[in-house]
Scaffold this active site. Structure first.
Site, PDB file in Angstrom:
ATOM      1  N   MET A   1       3.000  -2.893 -10.931  1.00 16.50           N
ATOM      2  CA  MET A   1       2.596  -4.295 -10.757  1.00 16.50           C
ATOM      3  C   MET A   1       2.827  -5.078 -12.049  1.00 16.50           C
ATOM      4  SD  MET A   1      -0.932  -3.470  -8.692  1.00 16.50           S
ATOM      5  CE  MET A   1      -1.305  -1.998  -9.635  1.00 16.50           C
TER       6      MET A   1
ATOM      7  N   LYS B   1      -0.942  -6.932   2.238  1.00 15.42           N
ATOM      8  CA  LYS B   1      -1.516  -7.241   0.940  1.00 15.42           C
ATOM      9  C   LYS B   1      -0.481  -7.522  -0.137  1.00 15.42           C
ATOM     10  CE  LYS B   1      -4.315  -4.494  -0.546  1.00 15.42           C
ATOM     11  NZ  LYS B   1      -5.307  -3.645  -1.133  1.00 15.42           N
TER      12      LYS B   1
ATOM     13  N   ASP C   1       0.155  -1.688   4.856  1.00 17.16           N
ATOM     14  CA  ASP C   1       0.481  -2.795   3.950  1.00 17.16           C
ATOM     15  C   ASP C   1       1.974  -3.047   4.076  1.00 17.16           C
ATOM     16  OD1 ASP C   1      -2.106  -2.459   3.009  1.00 17.16           O
ATOM     17  OD2 ASP C   1      -1.472  -1.153   1.381  1.00 17.16           O
TER      18      ASP C   1
HETATM   19  N1  SAH Z   1       0.442   3.711  -4.410  1.00 15.74           N
HETATM   20  C1  SAH Z   1       1.719   3.182  -4.852  1.00 15.74           C
HETATM   21  C2  SAH Z   1       1.547   2.060  -5.858  1.00 15.74           C
HETATM   22  C3  SAH Z   1       0.843   0.838  -5.300  1.00 15.74           C
HETATM   23  S1  SAH Z   1       0.664  -0.450  -6.467  1.00 15.74           S
HETATM   24  C4  SAH Z   1       2.588   4.324  -5.384  1.00 15.74           C
HETATM   25  O1  SAH Z   1       2.084   5.440  -5.564  1.00 15.74           O
HETATM   26  O2  SAH Z   1       3.783   4.108  -5.575  1.00 15.74           O
HETATM   27  C5  SAH Z   1       2.051  -1.470  -6.094  1.00 15.74           C
HETATM   28  C6  SAH Z   1       3.107  -1.333  -7.158  1.00 15.74           C
HETATM   29  O3  SAH Z   1       3.774  -0.095  -7.036  1.00 15.74           O
HETATM   30  C7  SAH Z   1       4.223  -2.354  -7.108  1.00 15.74           C
HETATM   31  O4  SAH Z   1       3.834  -3.569  -7.704  1.00 15.74           O
HETATM   32  C8  SAH Z   1       5.296  -1.671  -7.924  1.00 15.74           C
HETATM   33  O5  SAH Z   1       5.008  -1.737  -9.295  1.00 15.74           O
HETATM   34  C9  SAH Z   1       5.109  -0.222  -7.493  1.00 15.74           C
HETATM   35  N2  SAH Z   1       6.017   0.181  -6.397  1.00 15.74           N
HETATM   36  C10 SAH Z   1       5.663   0.695  -5.216  1.00 15.74           C
HETATM   37  N3  SAH Z   1       6.762   1.022  -4.490  1.00 15.74           N
HETATM   38  C11 SAH Z   1       7.822   0.693  -5.244  1.00 15.74           C
HETATM   39  C12 SAH Z   1       9.232   0.804  -5.075  1.00 15.74           C
HETATM   40  N4  SAH Z   1       9.760   1.306  -3.965  1.00 15.74           N
HETATM   41  N5  SAH Z   1      10.030   0.382  -6.081  1.00 15.74           N
HETATM   42  C13 SAH Z   1       9.512  -0.111  -7.223  1.00 15.74           C
HETATM   43  N6  SAH Z   1       8.190  -0.245  -7.435  1.00 15.74           N
HETATM   44  C14 SAH Z   1       7.353   0.162  -6.477  1.00 15.74           C
END
Ligand code: SAH
Length: 256
Positions: free
Chosen positions: A175, A60, A38
């Protein structure tokens, strides 16, 4: 070799800083036949995929689906069925709001051997880089992870904002940018203290990480001033106050 069934790794890439990849994820990036990724892992990590490797961008980003989840599931199965070692690379941890569980279920159905490779979730790493420990003995002894953007195809609301308003621990919202105003209003409506500290961490652990600090009653305004954009995490709770004590020395991960 080709007649053999392939193998799938459902791996997390961590929050974006390539130094936070696990040793295993890094090895798999170097060795897989196919990487299906992704956008969330970010350019620094996607750029580590070798030239020779087949790369598929499942792209995505919210509102801009290159492939649907069904199409991704099919693609993983298809590649594994021709004997490839497939790395399904997802931001953070694959089983934390990453739909990794759904992909694993599909692999079981298709009888394809796979394993999960956990990653460092952004929920912990992004606040940490911002100087916000998500628990602290003097502040919050509980944490909850919630989605700020519920699946619109679901009939019932799964996030109970009334319960969260009463919850006396750290709330980490994934999100949550689009629905920030609505969700803050829900918490206020159910009498959460308007002075509860809130941090929004955009692009956590990346060189351009940015932190916006406010309280429940003014964070919407502050996020507008800063033109806050996804991907961002919203952290609600007293631990946010630690940002000004332990977060300002290294406000930018580039300096680490
Ligand atoms: N599996 C991922 C989350 C996926 S959902 C995890 O464990 O981090 C996607 C959301 O994750 C984004 O909308 C945001 O809210 C958050 N996110 C993922 N990486 C991020 C980052 N580097 N900084 C801030 N938010 C992040």
């Amino acid at each position: 070799m080709k007649s053999k069934k392939g193998y799938v790794y459902l791996a997390g890439s961590g929050p974006g800083d390539p130094d936070l990849l696990t040793v295993k994820a890094k090895r798999l990036i170097e060795e897989a036949d196919v990487v299906i990724y992704d956008q969330l892992p970010g350019d620094a990590i996607i750029g580590m995929i070798p030239e020779k490797t087949e790369k598929i961008d499942a792209g995505k980003y919210a509102g801009d689906h290159t492939l649907t989840q069904d199409e991704i599931n099919k693609l993983i199965v298809e590649k594994a069925n021709v004997g490839k070692v497939v790395l399904r690379l997802k931001g953070g941890d694959p089983y934390v709001f990453g739909r990794g569980g759904e992909e694993a279920e599909e692999l079981v159905k298709a009888n394809i051997p796979f394993e999960v490779v956990p990653g460092i979730t952004s929920a912990i790493a992004a606040p940490a880089y911002a100087g916000i420990p998500i628990t602290h003995r003097n502040n919050n002894s509980m944490v909850t992870f919630v989605t700020g953007h519920e699946d619109p195809t679901k009939d019932e609301k799964a996030v109970d904002w009334e319960l969260l308003a009463k919850f006396n621990g750290t709330i980490v919202i994934f999100m949550g940018v689009k629905m920030l105003e609505k969700n803050c209003n829900e918490l206020l409506k159910f009498k959460k203290d308007p002075n509860t500290p809130v941090a929004i961490i955009e692009r956590g652990t990346r060189p351009d990480q940015r932190v916006t600090i406010g309280v429940l009653s003014n964070i919407v305004e502050k996020s507008k001033e800063n033109n806050v954009k996804a991907p961002a995490l919203i952290v609600i709770g007293d631990v946010v106050n630690l940002h000004k004590i332990i977060g300002l020395q290294n406000p930018n991960p580039k300096n680490f």
